[in-house]
Design a protein around this motif. Structure first.
Motif, PDB file in Angstrom:
ATOM      1  N   UNK A 185     -48.073   7.123  -7.857  1.00  0.00           N
ATOM      2  CA  UNK A 185     -48.506   6.641  -9.153  1.00  0.00           C
ATOM      3  C   UNK A 185     -49.434   7.620  -9.849  1.00  0.00           C
ATOM      4  N   UNK A 186     -50.155   8.445  -9.099  1.00  0.00           N
ATOM      5  CA  UNK A 186     -51.041   9.433  -9.734  1.00  0.00           C
ATOM      6  C   UNK A 186     -50.242  10.453 -10.518  1.00  0.00           C
ATOM      7  N   UNK A 192     -37.714  17.132  -0.246  1.00  0.00           N
ATOM      8  CA  UNK A 192     -38.799  16.270  -0.705  1.00  0.00           C
ATOM      9  C   UNK A 192     -38.720  14.943   0.026  1.00  0.00           C
ATOM     10  N   UNK A 193     -39.827  14.570   0.670  1.00  0.00           N
ATOM     11  CA  UNK A 193     -39.920  13.308   1.387  1.00  0.00           C
ATOM     12  C   UNK A 193     -40.949  12.427   0.690  1.00  0.00           C
ATOM     13  N   UNK A 194     -40.524  11.230   0.290  1.00  0.00           N
ATOM     14  CA  UNK A 194     -41.389  10.287  -0.403  1.00  0.00           C
ATOM     15  C   UNK A 194     -41.801   9.209   0.591  1.00  0.00           C
ATOM     16  N   UNK A 195     -43.114   8.971   0.733  1.00  0.00           N
ATOM     17  CA  UNK A 195     -43.607   8.017   1.722  1.00  0.00           C
ATOM     18  C   UNK A 195     -44.330   6.834   1.067  1.00  0.00           C
ATOM     19  N   UNK A 199     -44.657  13.591  -0.454  1.00  0.00           N
ATOM     20  CA  UNK A 199     -45.404  12.845  -1.459  1.00  0.00           C
ATOM     21  C   UNK A 199     -45.858  11.539  -0.838  1.00  0.00           C
ATOM     22  N   UNK A 200     -47.158  11.443  -0.568  1.00  0.00           N
ATOM     23  CA  UNK A 200     -47.700  10.230   0.033  1.00  0.00           C
ATOM     24  C   UNK A 200     -47.802   9.129  -1.017  1.00  0.00           C
ATOM     25  N   UNK A 217     -38.836   7.804   2.556  1.00  0.00           N
ATOM     26  CA  UNK A 217     -39.255   7.538   3.929  1.00  0.00           C
ATOM     27  C   UNK A 217     -40.221   6.355   3.894  1.00  0.00           C
ATOM     28  N   UNK A 218     -41.369   6.461   4.530  1.00  0.00           N
ATOM     29  CA  UNK A 218     -42.331   5.355   4.527  1.00  0.00           C
ATOM     30  C   UNK A 218     -43.707   5.884   4.896  1.00  0.00           C
TER      31      UNK A 218
END
Length: 210
Positions: free
Chosen positions: A207-208, A142-145, A201-202, A110-111
């Motif tokens: 990267x963390x 799971x949504x990756x932003x 996942x913001x 996503x964004x």
């Protein structure tokens, strides 16, 4: 062993993810439909059609996981309607096909800033896409932003290149993130135990979690 569906395999994040999936021993086969043919690769089945939906409808073999890395810009798409088709309709169609084929986990890019209430068209469409996927009641979603994506695109985006130096300096979720790190976060999430129906996942967490 998992059979996976990957849409957006020729894009910036998708191309990194495709290579990771090929190298992953827990993946037996990758269905990666594209508009233009990919180079032949081990484990990859690459149906080619001008419209992704025409490839998704006839698929019959079971799928375990769906990865969606589709994304464009309004300028690149050519119109608002074309942008919505890629960033909303085709993402939702990917999810519908995955559910029909038995997948239990959907992962989508996503964004940062995605919200149905956003005053910005881009982020509002991303928010509507997220809401549509959540309404499908996936066992695991799971949504990756990510924020601004860093990496070499086949079709350069001058605006992203212009703002990249600034976004590298911004804090938290605004900081630019490498496309390969987004793909890595998707891989970790897909092949780790999950307890939440919906995981977001913001950008800063991408990267963390490396």
């Amino acid at each position: 062993m998992s059979r996976v569906l990957l849409t957006g395999a020729s894009g910036l994040v998708g191309s990194h993810l495709l290579r990771m999936l090929i190298a992953e021993p827990r993946v037996s086969e990758i269905i990666a439909p594209t508009r233009r043919a990919l180079s032949p690769m081990n484990k990859v089945i690459n149906p080619v059609e001008a419209d992704l939906t025409d490839v998704l409808r006839p698929l019959q073999q079971p799928i375990d996981i769906v990865f969606c890395c589709l994304g464009t810009t309004r300028k690149q798409a050519g119109s608002k309607a074309a942008f919505i088709h890629v960033d909303y309709t085709l993402v939702v169609d990917s999810a519908i096909a995955g559910q029909r084929l038995g997948a239990k986990h959907m992962l989508a890019v996503s964004a940062h800033g995605a919200s149905v209430n956003s005053p910005f068209f881009y982020h509002r469409v991303k928010g509507e896409m997220e809401r549509a996927l959540q309404q499908q009641s996936w066992p695991r979603l799971t949504l990756i932003r990510p924020s601004l994506l860093l990496g070499d695109r086949q079709q350069p985006r001058p605006g992203e290149a212009f703002f990249a130096p600034l976004f590298k300096l911004l804090p938290g979720n605004w900081r630019a993130v490498a496309a390969k790190d987004v793909a890595g976060a998707m891989m970790r999430e897909a092949f780790s135990p999950g307890h939440n129906n919906v995981t977001i996942i913001e950008s800063a967490a991408i990267t963390r979690s490396r």
